[in-house]
Design a protein around this motif. Structure first.
Motif, PDB file in Angstrom:
ATOM      1  N   VAL A  36       0.851  -1.191   0.000  1.00 37.67           N
ATOM      2  CA  VAL A  36       0.000   0.000   0.000  1.00 37.67           C
ATOM      3  C   VAL A  36       0.886   1.240   0.000  1.00 37.67           C
ATOM      4  O   VAL A  36       1.792   1.376   0.833  1.00 37.67           O
ATOM      5  CB  VAL A  36      -0.928   0.041   1.232  1.00 37.67           C
ATOM      6  N   ALA A  37       0.640   2.138  -0.943  1.00 40.52           N
ATOM      7  CA  ALA A  37       1.322   3.436  -0.998  1.00 40.52           C
ATOM      8  C   ALA A  37       0.257   4.519  -0.909  1.00 40.52           C
ATOM      9  O   ALA A  37      -0.742   4.470  -1.639  1.00 40.52           O
ATOM     10  CB  ALA A  37       2.122   3.576  -2.288  1.00 40.52           C
ATOM     11  N   GLN A  38       0.455   5.483  -0.038  1.00 38.16           N
ATOM     12  CA  GLN A  38      -0.506   6.573   0.145  1.00 38.16           C
ATOM     13  C   GLN A  38       0.112   7.885  -0.317  1.00 38.16           C
ATOM     14  O   GLN A  38       1.258   8.190   0.034  1.00 38.16           O
ATOM     15  CB  GLN A  38      -0.933   6.687   1.608  1.00 38.16           C
ATOM     16  N   ILE A  39      -0.650   8.645  -1.093  1.00 36.69           N
ATOM     17  CA  ILE A  39      -0.167   9.942  -1.566  1.00 36.69           C
ATOM     18  C   ILE A  39      -1.231  10.992  -1.292  1.00 36.69           C
ATOM     19  O   ILE A  39      -2.424  10.715  -1.314  1.00 36.69           O
ATOM     20  CB  ILE A  39       0.188   9.920  -3.073  1.00 36.69           C
ATOM     21  N   GLN A  40      -0.772  12.202  -1.017  1.00 29.70           N
ATOM     22  CA  GLN A  40      -1.673  13.325  -0.820  1.00 29.70           C
ATOM     23  C   GLN A  40      -0.973  14.594  -1.276  1.00 29.70           C
ATOM     24  O   GLN A  40       0.234  14.602  -1.497  1.00 29.70           O
ATOM     25  CB  GLN A  40      -2.084  13.441   0.646  1.00 29.70           C
ATOM     26  N   GLY A  41      -1.744  15.668  -1.408  1.00 30.53           N
ATOM     27  CA  GLY A  41      -1.147  16.914  -1.871  1.00 30.53           C
ATOM     28  C   GLY A  41      -1.016  16.938  -3.383  1.00 30.53           C
ATOM     29  O   GLY A  41      -1.712  16.220  -4.114  1.00 30.53           O
ATOM     30  N   ILE A  42      -0.095  17.749  -3.869  1.00 32.90           N
ATOM     31  CA  ILE A  42       0.108  17.930  -5.299  1.00 32.90           C
ATOM     32  C   ILE A  42       1.067  16.864  -5.816  1.00 32.90           C
ATOM     33  O   ILE A  42       2.149  16.676  -5.276  1.00 32.90           O
ATOM     34  CB  ILE A  42       0.680  19.334  -5.587  1.00 32.90           C
ATOM     35  N   VAL A  43       0.661  16.166  -6.871  1.00 29.19           N
ATOM     36  CA  VAL A  43       1.491  15.113  -7.445  1.00 29.19           C
ATOM     37  C   VAL A  43       2.537  15.752  -8.355  1.00 29.19           C
ATOM     38  O   VAL A  43       2.223  16.289  -9.415  1.00 29.19           O
ATOM     39  CB  VAL A  43       0.639  14.096  -8.228  1.00 29.19           C
ATOM     40  N   THR A  44       3.778  15.713  -7.908  1.00 28.27           N
ATOM     41  CA  THR A  44       4.905  16.253  -8.667  1.00 28.27           C
ATOM     42  C   THR A  44       5.879  15.122  -8.967  1.00 28.27           C
ATOM     43  O   THR A  44       5.618  13.959  -8.663  1.00 28.27           O
ATOM     44  CB  THR A  44       5.618  17.353  -7.869  1.00 28.27           C
ATOM     45  N   SER A  45       7.019  15.463  -9.545  1.00 23.56           N
ATOM     46  CA  SER A  45       8.035  14.453  -9.839  1.00 23.56           C
ATOM     47  C   SER A  45       8.523  13.779  -8.567  1.00 23.56           C
ATOM     48  O   SER A  45       8.985  12.634  -8.601  1.00 23.56           O
ATOM     49  CB  SER A  45       9.206  15.104 -10.574  1.00 23.56           C
ATOM     50  N   VAL A  46       8.425  14.476  -7.422  1.00 22.84           N
ATOM     51  CA  VAL A  46       8.859  13.887  -6.154  1.00 22.84           C
ATOM     52  C   VAL A  46       7.933  12.735  -5.759  1.00 22.84           C
ATOM     53  O   VAL A  46       8.382  11.635  -5.400  1.00 22.84           O
ATOM     54  CB  VAL A  46       8.896  14.951  -5.047  1.00 22.84           C
ATOM     55  N   ILE A  47       6.622  12.959  -5.827  1.00 24.25           N
ATOM     56  CA  ILE A  47       5.666  11.889  -5.516  1.00 24.25           C
ATOM     57  C   ILE A  47       5.769  10.764  -6.532  1.00 24.25           C
ATOM     58  O   ILE A  47       5.684   9.577  -6.176  1.00 24.25           O
ATOM     59  CB  ILE A  47       4.234  12.448  -5.463  1.00 24.25           C
ATOM     60  N   GLY A 283      15.205  25.995   0.387  1.00 25.45           N
ATOM     61  CA  GLY A 283      14.073  25.083   0.488  1.00 25.45           C
ATOM     62  C   GLY A 283      12.932  25.490  -0.431  1.00 25.45           C
ATOM     63  O   GLY A 283      12.310  24.644  -1.082  1.00 25.45           O
ATOM     64  N   ALA A 284      12.667  26.803  -0.493  1.00 22.72           N
ATOM     65  CA  ALA A 284      11.608  27.284  -1.384  1.00 22.72           C
ATOM     66  C   ALA A 284      11.946  27.004  -2.845  1.00 22.72           C
ATOM     67  O   ALA A 284      11.089  26.575  -3.625  1.00 22.72           O
ATOM     68  CB  ALA A 284      11.392  28.781  -1.163  1.00 22.72           C
ATOM     69  N   ALA A 285      13.208  27.230  -3.223  1.00 24.85           N
ATOM     70  CA  ALA A 285      13.620  26.979  -4.604  1.00 24.85           C
ATOM     71  C   ALA A 285      13.496  25.495  -4.951  1.00 24.85           C
ATOM     72  O   ALA A 285      13.061  25.129  -6.053  1.00 24.85           O
ATOM     73  CB  ALA A 285      15.059  27.446  -4.810  1.00 24.85           C
ATOM     74  N   THR A 286      13.835  24.621  -3.997  1.00 27.04           N
ATOM     75  CA  THR A 286      13.714  23.180  -4.226  1.00 27.04           C
ATOM     76  C   THR A 286      12.275  22.789  -4.536  1.00 27.04           C
ATOM     77  O   THR A 286      12.016  21.951  -5.413  1.00 27.04           O
ATOM     78  CB  THR A 286      14.204  22.403  -2.991  1.00 27.04           C
ATOM     79  N   GLY A 287      11.334  23.399  -3.824  1.00 24.79           N
ATOM     80  CA  GLY A 287       9.927  23.100  -4.078  1.00 24.79           C
ATOM     81  C   GLY A 287       9.418  23.690  -5.373  1.00 24.79           C
ATOM     82  O   GLY A 287       8.701  23.029  -6.131  1.00 24.79           O
ATOM     83  N   LEU A 288       9.798  24.921  -5.672  1.00 23.94           N
ATOM     84  CA  LEU A 288       9.275  25.592  -6.859  1.00 23.94           C
ATOM     85  C   LEU A 288       9.834  25.006  -8.156  1.00 23.94           C
ATOM     86  O   LEU A 288       9.179  25.073  -9.200  1.00 23.94           O
ATOM     87  CB  LEU A 288       9.598  27.092  -6.792  1.00 23.94           C
ATOM     88  N   LEU A 289      11.032  24.421  -8.099  1.00 31.57           N
ATOM     89  CA  LEU A 289      11.645  23.895  -9.315  1.00 31.57           C
ATOM     90  C   LEU A 289      10.890  22.705  -9.892  1.00 31.57           C
ATOM     91  O   LEU A 289      11.023  22.415 -11.083  1.00 31.57           O
ATOM     92  CB  LEU A 289      13.104  23.500  -9.033  1.00 31.57           C
ATOM     93  N   VAL A 290      10.116  21.999  -9.075  1.00 35.47           N
ATOM     94  CA  VAL A 290       9.378  20.832  -9.577  1.00 35.47           C
ATOM     95  C   VAL A 290       7.974  21.217 -10.028  1.00 35.47           C
ATOM     96  O   VAL A 290       7.196  20.343 -10.426  1.00 35.47           O
ATOM     97  CB  VAL A 290       9.307  19.719  -8.501  1.00 35.47           C
ATOM     98  N   LEU A 291       7.638  22.496  -9.974  1.00 37.76           N
ATOM     99  CA  LEU A 291       6.305  22.960 -10.353  1.00 37.76           C
ATOM    100  C   LEU A 291       6.380  23.816 -11.609  1.00 37.76           C
ATOM    101  O   LEU A 291       7.342  24.575 -11.797  1.00 37.76           O
ATOM    102  CB  LEU A 291       5.693  23.785  -9.213  1.00 37.76           C
ATOM    103  N   PRO A 292       5.370  23.727 -12.482  1.00 36.37           N
ATOM    104  CA  PRO A 292       5.338  24.610 -13.656  1.00 36.37           C
ATOM    105  C   PRO A 292       4.849  25.997 -13.238  1.00 36.37           C
ATOM    106  O   PRO A 292       3.701  26.154 -12.820  1.00 36.37           O
ATOM    107  CB  PRO A 292       4.338  23.916 -14.585  1.00 36.37           C
TER     108      PRO A 292
END
Length: 438
Positions: A36-47, A283-292
């Motif tokens: 079982v794998a659980q995911i929540q939030g925005i699905v990005t390359s990390v998820i 940390g903010a840049a790390t998150g924003l880089l995976v988002l369009p």
């Protein structure tokens, strides 16, 4: 002696009555766990990276099934589509379960539910997006655009047809955008999803005994009752990256990082605030880089932080703060491209709250600066102005006075002053005090 045929019949009877060995399929069902794998939030390359590891782990363990439980609200299309193909090609049955009740799975739900061998919704859930499931470059002519859209629609249709599900919604979802609730999906003939399960326990009950055909041609019968359920949790590093990839958290880190830099410029020399600010901004840049993101929105956001920072460092009159806050609001609310990442947004309540906090802090800085400017100087020789002392000698007009235990040369500002009279300092010129009698 008994005839040979009687001996053969007796041997066959004994074999039939003996406890039988399980067939390979039954043995596999007995020993295979349910991952079982659980995911929540925005699905990005990390998820997607976490889900890919979960799928590989389930295949390596020869799992009975991999259940992906989703409570996601949006995702990045460029990352979701390739992994949907991996779900369809999986060597173990993959069950995509949208839960709990109230979850809107968005575009990621439409893609993953279509690719899954078994698709399941909880009551009061939905999937799909008001935006098209495919974004085509605007520079392409109509014919190439249609080819791209047809390719995506055909793929979704093929997956659903292979699982015996309804495909009437696919074209509209790909080209225009469409949201289906679990009631609407089940009302179709045939239904657009396979099952509706209120909770994981009911899901395991409903899955038991179902036969799944994998892409390699094998048919697998699920045995889920009484099986070991193995949660595949993210690693510590994956958990950190998952948190940073949330647009709201990335924006909060960006605002806090900017604030730390402001404090460093306001109180230079310690470097503590600068170090904290750099870590938060990284940390903010790390998150924003995976988002369009919209580049123009990012530029507005950064310019707004700069203008607010100018007022922190050199308080002027507050106009830059107002302009900066307006740019931050506009930039943050339009930062994520909804066409490329349907459902991925910064929490609209967080943006004004962050703007109010920054505005309040900048306003406090400006107020303190204005108040300090209006105060008399409290250090240096100019601080003597207004003090009261005693004339030691006659001042006609020059002489000496004692102020706070110290003796100064003094000049009477107007009329002569006699020794012993109290005087008040009205000006300072070099090391000479100008005084007048009280």
């Amino acid at each position: 002696m008994r005839p040979i045929w009687q001996l053969i019949a007796l041997a066959a009877l004994l074999i039939a009555l003996a406890p039988g060995r399980p067939t390979p399929a039954a043995a596999q069902a007995l020993r295979s766990p349910i991952s079982v794998a659980q995911i929540q939030g925005i699905v990005t390359s990390v998820i997607i990276g976490y889900l890919r590891r979960a799928l590989q782990s389930a295949e390596a363990a020869d799992a009975n099934a991999l259940i992906i439980q989703m409570s996601s609200s949006g995702g990045v299309l460029r990352d979701m589509r390739p992994f949907a193909g991996e779900i369809a090609r999986a060597r173990v049955p993959v069950v995509v379960y949208v839960a709990p009740a109230g979850t809107h799975a968005g575009a990621v739900g439409a893609l993953f539910l279509s690719a899954a061998h078994i698709s399941v919704l909880a009551p009061r859930t939905s999937f799909g997006s008001p935006y098209p499931l495919t974004q085509v470059d605007a520079v392409l002519s109509q014919q190439p655009r249609d080819l791209v859209l047809d390719s995506v629609a055909d793929q979704l249709r093929d997956w659903n047809v292979a699982r015996g599900r309804n495909t009437a919604w696919v074209d509209r979802a790909v080209r225009e955008g469409l949201v289906l609730t679990n009631e609407q999906a089940n009302a179709m003939t045939p239904p657009a999803v396979d099952l509706v399960a209120a909770d994981p326990e009911q899901l395991l009950t409903l899955l038991d005994g179902r036969v799944v055909k994998l892409e390699d041609g094998r048919s697998v019968q699920l045995t889920t009752l009484g099986q070991t359920v193995t949660p595949l949790a993210p690693t510590l590093w994956e958990g950190l990256r998952l948190a940073l990839a949330d647009p709201t958290i990335a924006f909060i880190l960006l605002a806090l990082g900017a604030l730390a830099i402001y404090l460093e410029f306001g109180a230079p020399g310690t470097s503590v605030f600068a170090g904290i600010g750099v870590v938060l901004l990284a940390g903010a840049a790390t998150g924003l880089l995976v988002l369009p993101i919209h580049l123009w929105s990012l530029l507005l956001l950064l310019l707004g932080f700069v203008l607010i920072g100018v007022e922190f460092i050199i308080p002027i009159h507050g106009a830059l703060v107002v302009t900066g806050l307006a740019l931050v609001l506009v930039g943050a609310l339009n930062l994520i491209d909804p066409g490329q990442a349907p459902g991925a947004t910064i929490n609209p309540w967080v943006v004004p709250v962050a703007a109010l906090v920054l505005g309040a802090l900048a306003g406090s800085s400006i107020w303190a600066a204005v108040r300090n400017r209006s105060r008399p100087v409290l250090t240096g020789i100019e601080a003597l102005i207004g003090r009261v002392g005693v004339a030691i000698s006659d001042l006609a007009p020059q002489g000496t006075v004692r102020v706070d235990g110290e003796v100064w040369s003094a000049v009477a500002d107007a009329e002569p002053i006699h020794a012993g009279d109290q005087v008040q300092i009205v000006a300072v010129e070099g090391v000479t005090l100008w005084v007048q009698p009280l």
